[in-house]
Each structure stands twice: as structure tokens, then as C-alpha cells.
Design a protein around this motif. Structure first.
Motif, short mmCIF file in Angstrom:
data_model
loop_
_atom_site.label_atom_id
_atom_site.label_comp_id
_atom_site.label_asym_id
_atom_site.label_seq_id
_atom_site.Cartn_x
_atom_site.Cartn_y
_atom_site.Cartn_z
N GLU A 147 1.01 -1.06 -0.40
CA GLU A 147 -0.12 -0.21 -0.08
C GLU A 147 0.63 1.01 0.23
O GLU A 147 0.64 2.32 -0.79
N ALA A 148 1.86 1.27 1.25
CA ALA A 148 2.87 2.68 0.86
C ALA A 148 3.60 2.35 -0.16
O ALA A 148 3.67 3.94 -0.44
N LEU A 149 4.18 0.78 -0.89
CA LEU A 149 4.43 1.31 -1.73
C LEU A 149 3.78 2.45 -3.48
O LEU A 149 4.45 2.31 -4.81
N LYS A 150 2.90 1.80 -3.27
CA LYS A 150 2.17 2.14 -4.87
C LYS A 150 2.05 3.88 -5.11
O LYS A 150 1.90 4.44 -5.49
N GLU A 151 2.24 4.81 -3.53
CA GLU A 151 2.89 5.90 -3.97
C GLU A 151 4.03 6.29 -5.16
O GLU A 151 3.75 7.61 -5.98
N HIS A 152 5.05 4.82 -5.19
CA HIS A 152 6.36 5.72 -5.66
C HIS A 152 5.74 4.70 -7.24
O HIS A 152 6.74 5.79 -8.56
N GLU A 153 5.24 4.34 -7.86
CA GLU A 153 4.57 3.46 -9.05
C GLU A 153 4.50 4.81 -10.22
O GLU A 153 5.26 5.01 -11.15
N PRO A 154 4.15 5.88 -9.87
CA PRO A 154 3.76 7.13 -11.67
C PRO A 154 5.72 7.90 -11.47
O PRO A 154 5.45 8.23 -12.56
N MET A 155 6.16 7.96 -9.92
CA MET A 155 7.39 8.40 -10.06
C MET A 155 8.72 7.01 -11.20
O MET A 155 9.63 7.49 -12.17
N VAL A 156 8.63 5.94 -11.25
CA VAL A 156 9.00 5.38 -11.45
C VAL A 156 8.84 4.71 -12.96
O VAL A 156 8.98 4.59 -13.86
N ARG A 157 7.32 5.47 -13.38
CA ARG A 157 7.35 5.19 -15.13
C ARG A 157 7.27 6.37 -15.66
O ARG A 157 7.75 6.60 -16.56
N GLU A 158 7.31 7.36 -14.47
CA GLU A 158 7.62 8.53 -15.29
C GLU A 158 9.51 7.63 -16.07
O GLU A 158 9.67 8.80 -17.04
N LEU A 159 10.01 8.20 -14.73
CA LEU A 159 11.10 7.96 -15.03
C LEU A 159 11.70 6.91 -16.72
O LEU A 159 12.59 7.37 -17.13
#
Length: 788
Positions: A147-159
């Protein structure tokens, strides 16, 4: 002993099942007296053959000598799955304290260099013993949950997209240099809350740390490596000091500093400094290597790469299969704290162990045809690449998320990418493995985004926090849609590429993803298990449908594609039972019994098939069943006064019969009541719906759960399910229906009384008390102990 020996053909030394007696007085012996075979003496994990293919390098060990002593390394080497899992499970007997110890001791000059930098690498989550380890793990775990890691997914995808943009039109790239090192490093720094320092410098520092800890640097290299490691240590300290000035805001290290204020005895300054350096390495190097390994593996198998490009839904399980087949952490280390037997071999207290997870992941005793890349492998996530138990990698789901995003972006934007001819090199060390370069090429004129700009906006949700068993979906084509009655249709489903369908046994079902509805529904297979060409299911139009059956009846046409999962079987027909078999199907509940009765007929078993329905018009399978089973078929149409007399049937059959039944709850309840005094295995049932409703916190009590293998204790509140609590603690548990119907969330129970609320387990299985469904079942008392 010659290198061609086979353990089964030689008389072993006393007390040792694998090693033959010494050939002569000059033969070397291990610390416990076991002779050292020629292949064990030659074992060298720094050899290029090991670096190129660790599982193949130790195949001989996995087959013949699964625990051996390496005099060159000074370690006991363990190569089989069950032995390694048992070692991970017992972190008291097998201490992790040497995990960060230099596997190759350095000389005095290099040691002096490290001392000049104040290098004082201490305990971390990786090499901490109990009870300190679990206390620290609990305090620091929250940012790693799915649940906490979900917030990082948009940044990973953008990079990922930004880095692909840099070379998409070039026609060639070294994916390691141009993407797979920098993106994971950036993500790692972002996750830790560390300012983005010079990427190339940090990469060199990370490689130096790997060589210093797990490598065999030559004497002339040791001083250079020591300077890099010393600079890395001081950089970590400076970053940490700056964070302490203002520990507010995002980032795991800042979270750790805040937790230090609350738990100063648990989270110390030395611990934070060591963790800062260790996690910068662990959080990015393993992911970078794992992704490079995965892409190399898939591109070497064009059919597998094409499957991923055509169906992004395969990517989560493809990640697990790549981690299994070609993971980035081939081996890890433990030390025995007492005399202990490992795989039949006595290991003395103080014995150091190199546990080769890459070999375990290719053990045919656990994985069928393990050298094959199978993107649909049901137990791919059983791999030990992330370890197991109390010390399982906390960052496993961050790595999974990044790998899924990288594979999706590259397969979507460069489906025509291929490997260039090249030789692959690896940094020689025991424990971290990935190609130093990965050259690929493609024709930029064929880039699909040139003709489909909307392609850049598409993405598939990342799946984290669950295992892959039974979760992977794959496409099928609707070969035919056949009306059976006014309210029942039969679907015949075939693979789009003409391959055989997965094997299945009578009683199995598949999960059907109902288009874009977001619904997944379970339907029993009703065709012939011997037919390798197609799967058959029949679906009743349900007026109370939540959308699944309605969608199938109104939207499906021949030629359409569906996504399915399975087959799975929690209603298995026992083909070895020679007692009289009674099959009872009510309405659409006849479907799982059709292949059972067919199989009983083929085996020549004594059986009878009862088919019940409101009217003959609603019993659409009556004619084909009559043609197949003749006088063994009994039809019971209610509107003709032919309702099944359950008490009379049971009285005539007696408790020696075996009954399989599926149908309405009222029918199954009557059967269960009538068989209450029969043997535990006499009645097997499958339900249409769960008996329990939604969780009512006012009627529940909380309970404690000890996860024996992980060393974690949790509390399940009255308003939460066991499944939710496990997921929140970063424990991987698969689930599907969340109603106690499908059996996918089954967990093993070691101690405690279970309040069973599923409709999957038999009475005998419930009374055994060794398993439960995490989505719905609870503890009767205050405590359960699970094998997780």
C-alpha cells in the motif's frame, strides 16, 4: 573419489549419505570428516562459468552431492531447494551474522585505508541476529508495504518513459548503461529520501562495495576498492547528518530518524549509518541486475518476448519466472551456531554456509522442467531469490514494481527489440549478478508510437503483495457460444496459438475475467479432461448476477478473446476409490460432475449420476448425459414430482458410498445433515456462493497471529480479515474471490483452533486444523500460529 561419481552408486562414509570413503590417505576431508570429492575441491564461485550460469555450474551438486565442503572457499555449499528453505526458516541455528562479512579477507594495506576513513560497517537488517533484528524490522517496515509503495509507481513509470525517450530513435542502446543502472538508483535515492548525487560516482561506489564484501579483489585492486568504499561510507554519513537537521518529509531514512526518536535503543546512530550505505546498494543494484537478467532471458527466447509484448497481463508472472530462472542474487551466506545436520550432512558449529538460491530455483524436486522459461508457471513465485522467512528481503515489492514497469514500457514501445551479438561479462562475486552491458537493437521506423500516439498513455496496473500461484492470466479465444437452454450457454475456449490447453482433472474450475467489468468469476470445467484442444464451461444467466453471467450472456461472441486463470481444483475426484460413487448435481451444479462421471465410466467404477432441476426444459445436459451414461443417469424434475428424495437415497446407499455433490445451498445442507454420522470423507461438495456474509466487527473478536517462518507476530482486529492484516505486514498471500469460494488464499496453520468460514475445505480437512482460508476464516480463540 572421481568427479564422475553418483551418490546413489557409491557406499557413503559413515553418517554421510553423499560422500564416499576416502580413496587414499592423501584424500582431503571436510571439518566433519566427510571426504571432499574432486568436483567439490574444484568449486570456485569466482570462476567465469559460475558467473555465466550459476544453476548449471552446480548441477552436479544438485543431482549428486547437494551439501559439500569447498576447501577453496572454506564454506559448506548447499544447492537443493528444501535444504535452503529450511536454512532460511531457522535463523537461530543458521545465523545471518556473516552476510556482510568479507568473503575474501583483505590485506593490511587495504584495511588501513578503510580505517583511515572511519569505516565501521555494522549490523543491518541483512546480518542482524535475534532478538534485535525483528525489533528493528517491525519499527522500519511500514514504508515497504504494498500500500505504501503504490505512491512511488507514477515516479517509476515517468522515469522509465523519460529514459526510453532518450534512445527510442537511435536504433540501438546498452540498456544497462543507458537505463537500468540510473533509473533504479534514482528510485532508490527517492525512496530513501537521499538527494540525487553524482550517478556515476554512486555506481562505482556500489560496485566497489560489492567487490569488497562478496568478491575476490586481487591484491593490487584491494587498495583502490578500499578508497571507494571509504568514500562511500563518509558520503553516507554526510547525507545522514544533513537529514538529521530536518527529518521531516518523505523517505525511508528520514522515517528511520523519526523512529529513532521514539525507539532510541532499537534504532541507533551506528545502525542508521550502516543501513544508509547498505540500502543504497541493495535497493538499486539488485533491481538493476534483475531487470537486465530478465530482459536478456526473454530476448534470448523470442517467443517469450513476443508473448509479453502481446499480453502485458503476463508481465507480473514473467517477473517472477525471470527472478526464478535468472535472479540477481544467486547465493547468500549463513553460519551454523551449533552442530547441525543439513540435507543429511553433519555441519559443525561455526561452519559457514554458502546457500545457492539460484540452484534451488532450478531444483526439479520443486519446479517442473526447471530449465524451461514458462511464463504461465503456477509456482514461479516460490523462488528463493528474495530469501525466505524472517530475513526475506523487505524491498522485494519495490523491486517487483520497478521490474514490472520496465518490462511493460520496453515491451510496449520496443516490441521489435532484439539482442545484438555480444559476449556477456559479470562482476566476479558470489552474491550479486547481472550483465555489465546489454546491447539491443531495433528499427526506429517500426516504433509503434509513430502510428499510435495514444500508446504512450497506456499502462497496466502493477501487482504487488501477492504470490503468482494461480494468479497469472492468459488469453483464450471463444471458439463457440452454444445455447444449452434459454438461460444456459456453453463456451468452448481454445488457445490463440494452437498450443494444447493446460492439463486438468475432473472437478477443476477456471477464473474468467469478464471484459472491462473488473469482475472475475469462477466456472467449473464441464468438458473432457482428455481433450487437449479446448476447455468448456457452462454459465447460467443469474437474475441476481453482479455482472459476470450477464456480461457473458450478452457480450460474448465467437472469435472474441477472454482472459482466464487456472485450472484449479478444490473439488477433486478420487480416481483410486473403488467404493460406490454417487454424483448429485442440482441445476448448473451438474457441470463439475459431468467430467467426474465421464472419468468414473472410463475407469469402470460403480457409479450413479443424479441430475436435479426445476423442469426438463431447464436440464439442458440431460440428452448428452443419457447418451453417455445410459441407465446410470437418474433425472429428477421437480415440476414432474420427481424431486430427489435425499433421505431415501442415503439410506439405500449407506455410509460406504462416496458422494460428490454441487448445487443449491438447500440441497447441500440436506446432504450434509444426512451424512453427519458418516465417515469424514464420504461427502464432498462444491458451493455456488459463500455461506458467510461480510465481516461484522460487532460480532467478531480480534486475535493474535504468529508467523513462525517469518518471526513476526501480528494482531488481526475485529474489523479486519487475516488476509488484510498479512498484506499490511508485507507478507505475500494470493487471493481472488475473497469470499471463501476459490481456495487461493489458503495458509498453513501450525497451532490454534480455527473458525472455518469457507466452502472449500472438507469436514475432514477442517477437523485436521492445519489449513485455513485467510480471506474469511478466523481464530476461535485468541491466537493462531501460521507457517508463513
Amino acid at each position: 573419489m572421481t568427479s564422475e561419481h553418483h551418490a546413489g552408486n557409491l557406499s557413503a562414509a559413515p553418517g554421510c549419505p553423499f560422500h564416499a570413503a576416502p580413496m587414499d590417505a592423501a584424500a582431503k576431508a571436510a571439518p566433519n570428516g566427510c571426504p571432499i570429492s574432486a568436483r567439490a575441491a574444484a568449486f570456485d564461485p569466482f570462476d567465469d562459468a559460475y558467473q555465466q550460469d550459476p544453476p548449471d555450474y552446480v548441477r552436479w551438486s544438485r543431482d549428486d552431492e547437494p551439501v559439500f565442503f569447498s576447501p577453496r572457499l572454506g564454506y559448506w555449499v548447499v544447492t537443493r531447494y528444501q535444504d535452503i528453505k529450511a536454512i532460511f526458516r531457522d535463523n537461530i541455528t543458521f545465523s545471518p551474522s556473516i552476510a556482510l562479512e568479507k568473503i575474501t579477507p583483505t590485506g593490511p594495506e587495504a584495511n588501513a585505508v578503510l580505517a583511515s576513513y572511519g569505516y565501521a560497517m555494522n549490523r543491518t537488517l541483512v546480518n542482524e541476529d535475534e532478538p534485535a533484528h525483528m525489533a528493528r524490522r517491525r519499527v522500519l517496515m511500514a514504508p515497504f508495504t504494498p500500500e505504501a509503495l503504490k505512491e512511488h509507481e507514477p515516479m517509476v513509470r515517468e522515469l522509465a518513459r523519460a529514459y526510453v525517450d532518450r534512445f527510442i530513435d537511435d536504433g540501438r542502446a546498452d540498456l544497462v548503461d543507458q537505463m537500468l543502472w540510473e533509473v533504479p538508483l534514482t528510485v532508490a535515492l527517492h525512496f530513501l529520501g537521499v538527494p540525487e548525487e553524482d550517478m556515476q560516482m554512486l555506481r562505482q561506489y556500489s560496485i566497489a562495495h560489492t567487490i569488497n564484501t562478496w568478491g575476490r579483489p586481487k591484491p593490487e585492486e584491494q587498495v583502490r576498492v578500499a578508497h571507494a568504499v571509504g568514500n562511500f561510507w563518509q558520503l553516507a554519513g554526510r547525507i545522514l547528518d544533513k537529514m538529521r537537521q530536518d527529518p521531516s518529509g518523505p523517505g525511508w531514512m528520514k522515517f528511520g530518524i523519526r523512529m529513532q526518536a521514539e525507539c532510541p535503543d532499537v534504532i541507533t546512530d551506528s545502525y542508521l549509518h550502516s543501513m544508509m550505505m547498505a540500502v543504497i546498494v541493495a535497493a538499486h543494484e539488485t533491481t538493476a541486475n534483475a531487470t537486465a537478467n530478465a530482459l536478456k532471458l526473454l530476448l534470448q527466447r523470442p517467443q517469450a518476448w513476443r508473448a509479453v509484448c502481446d499480453d502485458p497481463g503476463l508481465i507480473p508472472n514473467a517477473v517472477e519466472e525471470c527472478l526464478r530462472h535468472n535472479g540477481s542474487v544467486p547465493a547468500w551466506r549463513r553460519i551454523a551456531t551449533r552442530d547441525v545436520t543439513v540435507g543429511g550432512v553433519d555441519v559443525p558449529a561455526g561452519g559457514k554456509l554458502l546457500i545457492v538460491m539460484a540452484s534451488a530455483n532450478h531444483d526439479p524436486r520443486h519446479f517442473d522442467d526447471p530449465d524451461r522459461v514458462d511464463l504461465l508457471r503456477e509456482n514461479a513465485s516460490d523462488h528463493l531469490t528474495f530469501g525466505y522467512g524472517a530475513h526475506q528481503c523487505m524491498g522485494k515489492n519495490l523491486a517487483r514494481m520497478e521490474m514490472q514497469v520496465f518490462l511493460e514500457e520496453l515491451s510496449r514501445r520496443l516490441p521489435h527489440m532484439r539482442l545484438r551479438e555480444q559476449a556477456f561479462s559479470y562482476v566476479p562475486n558470489t552474491s550479486f549478478r547481472g550483465p555489465e552491458h546489454l546491447w539491443v537493437e531495433w528499427d526506429p521506423s517500426r516504433n509503434p508510437e509513430g502510428t499510435d500516439p495514444a500508446l504512450l498513455e497506456r499502462s497496466t496496473p502493477v501487482r504487488m503483495g501477492e504470490t503468482s500461484r494461480h494468479a497469472v492470466s492468459y488469453p483464450v479465444v471463444v471458439e463457440s457460444v452454444e445455447p444449452v437452454t434459454a438461460d444456459i450457454v456453453r463456451l468452448r475456449l481454445v488457445p490463440p496459438d494452437g498450443r494444447p490447453v493446460p492439463r486438468w482433472q475432473a472437478g477443476a474450475h477456471i477464473d474468467v475475467e469478464c471484459g472491462d467489468t473488473g469482475l472475475s468469476r469462477q466456472y467449473s470445467l464441464c468438458g473432457d479432461p482428455a481433450d487437449p484442444r479446448r476447455l468448456e464451461i457452462a454459465i447460467l444467466r443469474d437474475p441476481a448476477s453482479r455482472g459476470g453471467s450477464r456480461w457473458i450472456h450478452t457480450a460474448l461472441q465467437p472469435g472474441q478473446r477472454l482472459k482466464i486463470r487456472g485450472p484449479r481444483n478444490h473439488f477433486r475426484f478420487d480416481e483410486n476409490d473403488v467404493r460406490q460413487v454417487i454424483f448429485i448435481g442440482g441445476g448448473i451444479g451438474i457441470t463439475p460432475l459431468m467430467p467426474m462421471a465421464r472419468r468414473a465410466r472410463e475407469l469402470g467404477l460403480p457409479y450413479v449420476l443424479h441430475y436435479c432441476g426445476r423442469s426438463r426444459d431447464a436440464m439442458g445436459f440431460a440428452d448428452e448425459l443419457a447418451a453417455l451414461h445410459g441407465g446410470r443417469l437418474r433425472l429428477h424434475a421437480s415440476d414432474e414430482g420427481g424431486r430427489l428424495d435425499i433421505p431415501a437415497l442415503l439410506a439405500a446407499a449407506g455410509p460406504d458410498a462416496r458422494i460428490y455433490a454441487c448445487g443449491p445451498a438447500r440441497m447441500l445442507d440436506a446432504l450434509q445433515a444426512g451424512c453427519a454420522g458418516w465417515p469424514d470423507d464420504a461427502l464432498r461438495t462444491e458451493h455456488f456462493a459463500a455461506a458467510q456474509g461480510k465481516l461484522d466487527p460487532g460480532q467478531e473478536h480480534g486475535f493474535d497471529v504468529e508467523l513462525r517462518d517469518s518471526g513476526i507476530s501480528l494482531t488481526v482486529p475485529a474489523d479486519s480479515t487475516l488476509l488484510d492484516t498479512l498484506r499490511a505486514a508485507n507478507i505475500d498471500v494470493q487471493s481472488d474471490c475473497c469470499e471463501g469460494l476459490c481456495g487461493s488464499c489458503e495458509v498453513a496453520v501450525i497451532e490454534g483452533e480455527i473458525d472455518h468460514r469457507d466452502v472449500v475445505l472438507t469436514r475432514a480437512e477442517r477437523e485436521a486444523g492445519d489449513r485455513m482460508m485467510a480471506c474469511c476464516s478466523r481464530a476461535r480463540g485468541k491466537r493462531l500460529v501460521l507457517a508463513l
